[in-house]
Design a protein around this motif. Structure first.
Motif, PDB file in Angstrom:
ATOM      1  N   THR A  60       8.100  10.519  -6.172  1.00 58.36           N
ATOM      2  CA  THR A  60       9.877  10.444  -5.886  1.00 58.36           C
ATOM      3  C   THR A  60       9.562   9.804  -4.715  1.00 58.36           C
ATOM      4  N   PRO A  61      11.329   9.670  -4.892  1.00 55.59           N
ATOM      5  CA  PRO A  61      11.076   8.094  -3.700  1.00 55.59           C
ATOM      6  C   PRO A  61      11.566   8.892  -2.255  1.00 55.59           C
ATOM      7  N   SER A  62      12.111  10.210  -2.476  1.00 52.11           N
ATOM      8  CA  SER A  62      12.522  10.556  -0.979  1.00 52.11           C
ATOM      9  C   SER A  62      11.455  10.705  -0.404  1.00 52.11           C
ATOM     10  N   VAL A  63      10.308  10.987  -0.206  1.00 51.17           N
ATOM     11  CA  VAL A  63       9.293  11.003  -0.146  1.00 51.17           C
ATOM     12  C   VAL A  63       7.536   9.251  -0.122  1.00 51.17           C
ATOM     13  N   GLU A  64       9.012   9.235  -0.104  1.00 54.08           N
ATOM     14  CA  GLU A  64       7.452   7.164  -0.853  1.00 54.08           C
ATOM     15  C   GLU A  64       7.409   6.853   0.805  1.00 54.08           C
ATOM     16  N   GLY A  65       6.805   6.778   0.849  1.00 52.11           N
ATOM     17  CA  GLY A  65       5.449   5.973   1.998  1.00 52.11           C
ATOM     18  C   GLY A  65       5.080   4.389   1.494  1.00 52.11           C
ATOM     19  N   GLY A  66       4.751   4.121   2.766  1.00 47.29           N
ATOM     20  CA  GLY A  66       3.464   2.897   2.484  1.00 47.29           C
ATOM     21  C   GLY A  66       3.749   1.964   3.861  1.00 47.29           C
ATOM     22  N   VAL A  67       1.871   1.390   3.645  1.00 44.53           N
ATOM     23  CA  VAL A  67       1.819   0.585   4.907  1.00 44.53           C
ATOM     24  C   VAL A  67       1.826  -1.070   4.508  1.00 44.53           C
ATOM     25  N   ARG A  68       2.007  -1.736   5.399  1.00 43.28           N
ATOM     26  CA  ARG A  68       1.684  -3.237   5.347  1.00 43.28           C
ATOM     27  C   ARG A  68       0.588  -3.488   4.700  1.00 43.28           C
ATOM     28  N   TYR A  69      -0.021  -4.103   3.844  1.00 46.78           N
ATOM     29  CA  TYR A  69      -0.654  -4.896   3.059  1.00 46.78           C
ATOM     30  C   TYR A  69      -1.719  -5.718   4.130  1.00 46.78           C
ATOM     31  N   SER A  70      -1.178  -6.524   4.535  1.00 47.40           N
ATOM     32  CA  SER A  70      -1.547  -7.254   5.862  1.00 47.40           C
ATOM     33  C   SER A  70      -2.137  -6.748   7.665  1.00 47.40           C
ATOM     34  N   ASP A  71      -1.799  -5.075   7.288  1.00 52.00           N
ATOM     35  CA  ASP A  71      -1.614  -4.580   8.565  1.00 52.00           C
ATOM     36  C   ASP A  71      -2.814  -5.198   9.243  1.00 52.00           C
ATOM     37  N   PRO A  72      -3.283  -5.320  10.861  1.00 55.37           N
ATOM     38  CA  PRO A  72      -3.744  -5.719  11.238  1.00 55.37           C
ATOM     39  C   PRO A  72      -5.377  -4.636  12.248  1.00 55.37           C
ATOM     40  N   LYS A  73      -4.382  -3.727  11.916  1.00 53.92           N
ATOM     41  CA  LYS A  73      -4.894  -1.999  12.794  1.00 53.92           C
ATOM     42  C   LYS A  73      -5.620  -1.447  11.134  1.00 53.92           C
ATOM     43  N   ILE A  74      -5.182  -2.196  10.016  1.00 52.59           N
ATOM     44  CA  ILE A  74      -6.413  -1.455   9.370  1.00 52.59           C
ATOM     45  C   ILE A  74      -7.423  -2.402   9.402  1.00 52.59           C
ATOM     46  N   GLY A  75      -7.121  -4.107   8.601  1.00 52.88           N
ATOM     47  CA  GLY A  75      -8.108  -5.186   8.255  1.00 52.88           C
ATOM     48  C   GLY A  75      -8.508  -5.092   7.064  1.00 52.88           C
ATOM     49  N   ILE A  76      -7.719  -5.220   5.993  1.00 56.26           N
ATOM     50  CA  ILE A  76      -7.755  -5.561   4.900  1.00 56.26           C
ATOM     51  C   ILE A  76      -7.907  -6.907   4.367  1.00 56.26           C
TER      52      ILE A  76
ATOM     53  N   MET B 175       0.615  -1.462   0.286  1.00 57.60           N
ATOM     54  CA  MET B 175       0.170  -0.133  -0.401  1.00 57.60           C
ATOM     55  C   MET B 175       0.754   1.138  -0.414  1.00 57.60           C
ATOM     56  N   HIS B 176       1.036   1.943  -0.980  1.00 53.28           N
ATOM     57  CA  HIS B 176       1.929   2.930  -1.043  1.00 53.28           C
ATOM     58  C   HIS B 176       0.996   4.519  -1.301  1.00 53.28           C
ATOM     59  N   PHE B 177       2.217   5.218  -0.716  1.00 51.81           N
ATOM     60  CA  PHE B 177       2.037   6.788  -0.632  1.00 51.81           C
ATOM     61  C   PHE B 177       2.902   7.985  -1.016  1.00 51.81           C
ATOM     62  N   GLN B 178       2.155   9.413  -1.400  1.00 55.47           N
ATOM     63  CA  GLN B 178       3.617  10.266  -1.236  1.00 55.47           C
ATOM     64  C   GLN B 178       3.533  10.874  -0.020  1.00 55.47           C
ATOM     65  N   ARG B 179       4.332  10.993   0.637  1.00 58.54           N
ATOM     66  CA  ARG B 179       4.072  12.248   1.525  1.00 58.54           C
ATOM     67  C   ARG B 179       4.501  13.886   1.425  1.00 58.54           C
ATOM     68  N   PRO B 180       3.886  14.857   1.640  1.00 57.88           N
ATOM     69  CA  PRO B 180       4.022  16.223   1.162  1.00 57.88           C
ATOM     70  C   PRO B 180       5.477  16.454   1.325  1.00 57.88           C
ATOM     71  N   PRO B 181       6.010  17.886   0.104  1.00 55.83           N
ATOM     72  CA  PRO B 181       5.058  18.259  -1.213  1.00 55.83           C
ATOM     73  C   PRO B 181       4.241  17.566  -1.884  1.00 55.83           C
ATOM     74  N   HIS B 182       5.046  16.236  -2.477  1.00 53.73           N
ATOM     75  CA  HIS B 182       4.517  15.844  -2.913  1.00 53.73           C
ATOM     76  C   HIS B 182       3.728  14.365  -2.991  1.00 53.73           C
TER      77      HIS B 182
ATOM     78  N   PHE C 265      -4.127   8.594   0.656  1.00 52.85           N
ATOM     79  CA  PHE C 265      -4.278   8.655   1.011  1.00 52.85           C
ATOM     80  C   PHE C 265      -3.338   7.601   0.468  1.00 52.85           C
ATOM     81  N   ALA C 266      -3.346   5.282   0.725  1.00 51.74           N
ATOM     82  CA  ALA C 266      -2.380   4.848   0.831  1.00 51.74           C
ATOM     83  C   ALA C 266      -2.722   3.984  -0.256  1.00 51.74           C
TER      84      ALA C 266
END
Length: 182
Positions: A139-155, A61-68, A117-118
């Motif tokens: 922009t690789p320097s602001v790339e982030g993500g959360v684990r696809y199987s994170d129990p806190k999200i529960g997908i 699950m991907h996202f980019q942080r501000p300012p990008h 949003f991720a």
């Protein structure tokens, strides 16, 4: 185009109003005026393509942080995917909630993913192709993500995972002390 709200604040699902005849069909997938009137992003700077060979593949699950931070407009051109978004905006009433949408070549739906949003998807068929517009360049320097199987999200992914990158399999868990700054 028919632009509809989703359960998540600011996210939209878009249906193409196809007009057909003996040649096939025609429809708009983007309209600056209609997007602007709906309060949606109208400036996209990059179009990306993703091809996955095997059913069950997860990307995200991907996202980019501000300012990008980026808005995405996603469409599945071949095959079918379950596209999932997670609201990562701490000040949002739908914070950490997620929703999944089947996007396929057959249903021609588009998903509008707001900043903060991720985003990720699982392939429901072999040989899929996804195309998406983004409002900010990668922009690789602001790339982030959360684990696809994170129990806190529960997908609840519909298929067993067949293929996933090491990076996507190892994004951090949201454990109360770890939260992406979006």
């Amino acid at each position: 185009m028919i632009i509809q709200e989703t359960e998540l604040k600011d996210a939209r699902i878009i249906d193409i109003e196809a007009r057909g005849d003996e040649r096939g069909w025609f429809g708009r997938t983007f309209c600056d005026a209609e997007f602007g009137a709906a309060g949606l992003e109208t400036r996209f700077v990059q179009q990306n393509a993703s091809v996955s060979a095997e059913k069950g593949t997860i990307r995200g699950m991907h996202f980019q942080r501000p300012p990008h931070a980026e808005v995405k407009l996603i469409r599945c051109l071949r095959g079918a995917i379950l596209d999932v978004i997670v609201d990562m905006r701490k000040d949002s009433p739908t914070y950490l909630k997620h929703q999944g949408f089947e996007l396929s070549a057959a249903n021609r739906r588009l998903l509008y993913v707001p900043r903060g949003f991720a985003h990720g998807f699982q392939t429901l068929t072999d040989d899929i192709e996804v195309s998406y517009l983004v409002s900010a360049p990668y922009t690789p320097s602001v790339e982030g993500g959360v684990r696809y199987s994170d129990p806190k999200i529960g997908i609840s992914w519909p298929l067993p995972v067949s293929v996933i990158s090491d990076k996507d399999a190892n994004w951090p868990l949201l454990d109360g002390t770890n939260h992406p700054d979006l």
